[in-house]
Scaffold this active site. Structure first.
Site, PDB file in Angstrom:
ATOM      1  N   HIS A 185      21.239  29.952 -22.710  1.00 48.20           N
ATOM      2  CA  HIS A 185      20.901  28.525 -22.735  1.00 48.20           C
ATOM      3  C   HIS A 185      20.792  27.953 -24.154  1.00 48.20           C
ATOM      4  O   HIS A 185      21.350  26.906 -24.463  1.00 48.20           O
ATOM      5  CB  HIS A 185      19.585  28.268 -21.998  1.00 48.20           C
ATOM      6  CG  HIS A 185      19.499  28.933 -20.654  1.00 48.20           C
ATOM      7  ND1 HIS A 185      20.564  28.984 -19.781  1.00 48.20           N
ATOM      8  CD2 HIS A 185      18.486  29.586 -20.035  1.00 48.20           C
ATOM      9  CE1 HIS A 185      20.196  29.622 -18.679  1.00 48.20           C
ATOM     10  NE2 HIS A 185      18.941  30.005 -18.811  1.00 48.20           N
TER      11      HIS A 185
ATOM     12  N   ASP B 233      25.924  29.013 -16.497  1.00 51.99           N
ATOM     13  CA  ASP B 233      24.735  28.824 -17.306  1.00 51.99           C
ATOM     14  C   ASP B 233      24.164  27.524 -16.752  1.00 51.99           C
ATOM     15  O   ASP B 233      24.700  26.445 -17.036  1.00 51.99           O
ATOM     16  CB  ASP B 233      25.088  28.673 -18.783  1.00 51.99           C
ATOM     17  CG  ASP B 233      23.825  28.528 -19.619  1.00 51.99           C
ATOM     18  OD1 ASP B 233      22.899  27.826 -19.160  1.00 51.99           O
ATOM     19  OD2 ASP B 233      23.754  29.091 -20.717  1.00 51.99           O
ATOM     20  N   HIS B 234      23.132  27.605 -15.940  1.00 52.48           N
ATOM     21  CA  HIS B 234      22.739  26.414 -15.191  1.00 52.48           C
ATOM     22  C   HIS B 234      22.282  25.274 -16.104  1.00 52.48           C
ATOM     23  O   HIS B 234      22.269  24.121 -15.697  1.00 52.48           O
ATOM     24  CB  HIS B 234      21.703  26.741 -14.104  1.00 52.48           C
ATOM     25  CG  HIS B 234      20.322  26.978 -14.624  1.00 52.48           C
ATOM     26  ND1 HIS B 234      19.964  28.134 -15.256  1.00 52.48           N
ATOM     27  CD2 HIS B 234      19.207  26.214 -14.606  1.00 52.48           C
ATOM     28  CE1 HIS B 234      18.683  28.065 -15.603  1.00 52.48           C
ATOM     29  NE2 HIS B 234      18.207  26.908 -15.214  1.00 52.48           N
TER      30      HIS B 234
HETATM   31  C1  BG6 Z   1      16.590  31.315 -16.334  1.00 46.18           C
HETATM   32  C2  BG6 Z   1      15.696  32.403 -16.859  1.00 46.18           C
HETATM   33  O1  BG6 Z   1      17.890  31.484 -16.843  1.00 46.18           O
HETATM   34  O2  BG6 Z   1      16.089  30.055 -16.732  1.00 46.18           O
HETATM   35  C3  BG6 Z   1      14.268  32.196 -16.374  1.00 46.18           C
HETATM   36  O3  BG6 Z   1      16.165  33.665 -16.407  1.00 46.18           O
HETATM   37  C4  BG6 Z   1      13.793  30.803 -16.702  1.00 46.18           C
HETATM   38  O4  BG6 Z   1      13.410  33.160 -16.949  1.00 46.18           O
HETATM   39  C5  BG6 Z   1      14.795  29.761 -16.237  1.00 46.18           C
HETATM   40  O5  BG6 Z   1      12.556  30.600 -16.054  1.00 46.18           O
HETATM   41  C6  BG6 Z   1      14.411  28.378 -16.716  1.00 46.18           C
HETATM   42  O6  BG6 Z   1      15.233  27.434 -16.099  1.00 46.18           O
HETATM   43  P1  BG6 Z   1      14.761  25.942 -15.882  1.00 46.18           P
HETATM   44  O7  BG6 Z   1      15.916  25.251 -15.274  1.00 46.18           O
HETATM   45  O8  BG6 Z   1      13.554  25.989 -15.006  1.00 46.18           O
HETATM   46  O9  BG6 Z   1      14.409  25.437 -17.251  1.00 46.18           O
END
Ligand code: BG6
Length: 495
Positions: free
Chosen positions: A240, A177-178
């Protein structure tokens, strides 16, 4: 610290994620010496690329770091390309042979990481072949990194997990989960557990409500095919947002360790109230963007996007209220919202504290105000694009008479610091190399998050209603505002 000698096989090596995130992150680790010269990467995908083509792709993906030719060449030389059909058993034999050769060449001692960066439909097939074709018959460690989405609902996630468990033990599985790799998400624990002034009031006696906003300025871009089947709830809330919520709500862990944190996050998720259908209708709202302007740029409505059904019921926005039924949080709403094509990109958490029991200043008015109202104390955690925190307090307005006014104490990381902080993927890859699963999602967390989200989704699927529209460039439909207004509250962040 473990040895960094490792062979990483990336399934989906030609993909967008690999190019935009993985190769640049590996390069940063290489530059910093976190990866030494004893590593190799095999990129696989269906395309029939040569190693030369692959090296060029690697070099292009790290070009923004402006490496010297030699540095780029040295780094790229660790990458090998193998065209691969994930369903074809014989292709794993070829992969095994190449892996064994590289193992010897780079003194890797059998340490293998498998990165599944492709459609989740294939995860089960891939891992079962890794085992059956002997790719894991080595004496080192074996770890698998899995990109989201982990399943499409609880049932499919359960099935996928069973398949992966046939081959990998839970502590060998790194579910990405980045958001958990983001600096300020990791900072939530520091704010909470390193500051007595907050931790001692981190409960329903002092906190009125918590608001989590994940706003995106972009629309669905080229991912409409995936997104139209997913929607904001599954795309952002299941992972997230519920992860952030669990970090905010969990009890202090015994130690800041993988085991300690996981145990507390799971308990927090388990305490989230499971809504009935009517509660879902009362506590969650959807939205779908219609055409509008952001920064003078015109955007079309969601249903007019390519690869989106013209009658699509998919939500591009969701706002909701979660309730946590435990001693600490009973009665404190956790409001969440996320959406595409909102006013601006921004992720932030607002912790809104209760008012003082008696406002002793209420009649001390000079000037035009009818009553001296006190503002709520609000602690804001800025996750992105700026990073930092602020605290709104009440002070006395300078001058005669006695009027209070809100004062903002603020700390923001400088652009320089942000620029030089490791990117989320870089941190997460290093964690996997170190065998540290703290910032990854455990199966129990995934399972509970799906159970919560499935309830909401099933109610919406049953209702089959068109989500209310909101023009691109706004912060969602009016229903998102009404959600808080009916509780006598409002969204703190109004860009
Ligand atoms: C991803 C989603 O997990 O997170 C995307 O699949 C979204 O739809 C993205 O744009 C948002 O990540 P960040 O790091 O740009 O907030």
């Amino acid at each position: 610290m473990e040895t960094k000698n490792v062979l990483m096989t990336i399934f989906g090596g030609t993909g967008d994620l690999a190019r935009r995130k993985l190769y640049p992150s590996l390069f940063r680790l290489y530059q910093k010496g976190d990866l030494n010269d004893d590593f190799a990467v095999i990129g696989t995908a269906r395309r029939p690329w040569s190693d030369e083509t692959y090296h060029q792709v690697i070099k292009d993906s790290i070009a923004s770091f402006e490496p010297s030719d030699k540095e780029a060449q040295d780094f790229a030389s660790h990458f090998y390309y193998q065209s691969h059909n994930v369903k074809d058993t014989s292709h794993y034999d070829v992969l095994k042979e190449l892996s064994d050769q590289l193992d010897e060449k780079y003194h890797i001692q059998g340490n293998r990481i498998f990165y599944l960066a492709m459609s989740p439909n294939f995860f089960g097939t891939i891992v079962s072949h890794l085992k059956s074709q002997g790719m894991m018959n080595t004496k080192g460690y074996h770890r698998v990194i899995i990109e989201k989405p982990f399943g499409n609902d609880y049932q499919s996630a359960f099935k996928l997990n069973e398949e992966i468990n046939q081959v990998f033990a839970e502590d060998e599985i790194y579910r990405i989960d980045h958001y958990l790799g983001k600096e300020m998400i990791q900072n939530i624990s520091a704010i909470r557990f390193a500051n007595l002034i907050f931790e001692s009031i981190w409960n329903n006696r002092y906190i009125d409500n918590i608001q989590i906003s994940l706003a995106e300025e972009v629309g669905v871009e080229e991912r409409a095919g995936y997104y139209d089947k997913s929607g904001a709830l599954k795309d952002m809330v299941q992972n997230h947002i519920l992860q952030m919520l669990s970090l905010l709500a969990m009890e202090p862990p015994v130690a800041f360790s993988e085991k300690g944190i996981r145990a507390e996050k799971i308990k927090a998720l388990d305490s989230i109230r499971m809504y009935s259908e009517d509660e879902v209708r009362n506590n969650f709202v959807r939205g779908q963007y219609t055409e509008g302007e952001i920064d003078d740029q015109h955007f079309k409505g969601y249903r007019d996007e390519e690869n989106v059904d013209e009658n699509s019921l998919t939500e591009t926005f969701v706002a909701g209220k979660f309730l946590i039924d435990n001693f600490r949080w009973s009665g404190v709403p956790f409001y969440i919202r996320t959406g595409k094509h909102l006013t601006e990109k921004g992720t932030r958490i607002n912790i809104v504290f209760k008012q003082v029991p008696v406002n002793v200043f209420k009649n001390s008015i000079t000037g035009p105000h009818k009553q001296n109202q006190l503002d709520s104390n609000v602690l804001t955690i800025y996750i992105q694009p700026t990073e930092g925190f602020s605290l709104i307090m009440n002070g006395k307005e300078i001058g005669q008479g006695f009027q209070t006014e809100p004062v903002k104490l603020e700390h923001r990381n400088s652009a320089d610091i942000i620029e030089n902080t490791p990117e989320a993927y870089e941190k997460l890859l290093l964690d996997v190399l170190n065998g540290d699963g703290t910032n990854f999602t455990h199966w129990d967390e995934v399972a509970q998050s799906w159970r919560i989200v499935d309830r909401i989704r099933q109610t919406w699927d049953k209702d089959q209603q068109t989500p209310p529209g909101y023009p691109a460039g706004t912060m969602g439909p009016k229903e998102a505002y009404q959600l808080l207004e009916k509780d006598g509250r409002h969204w703190i962040w109004e860009p």
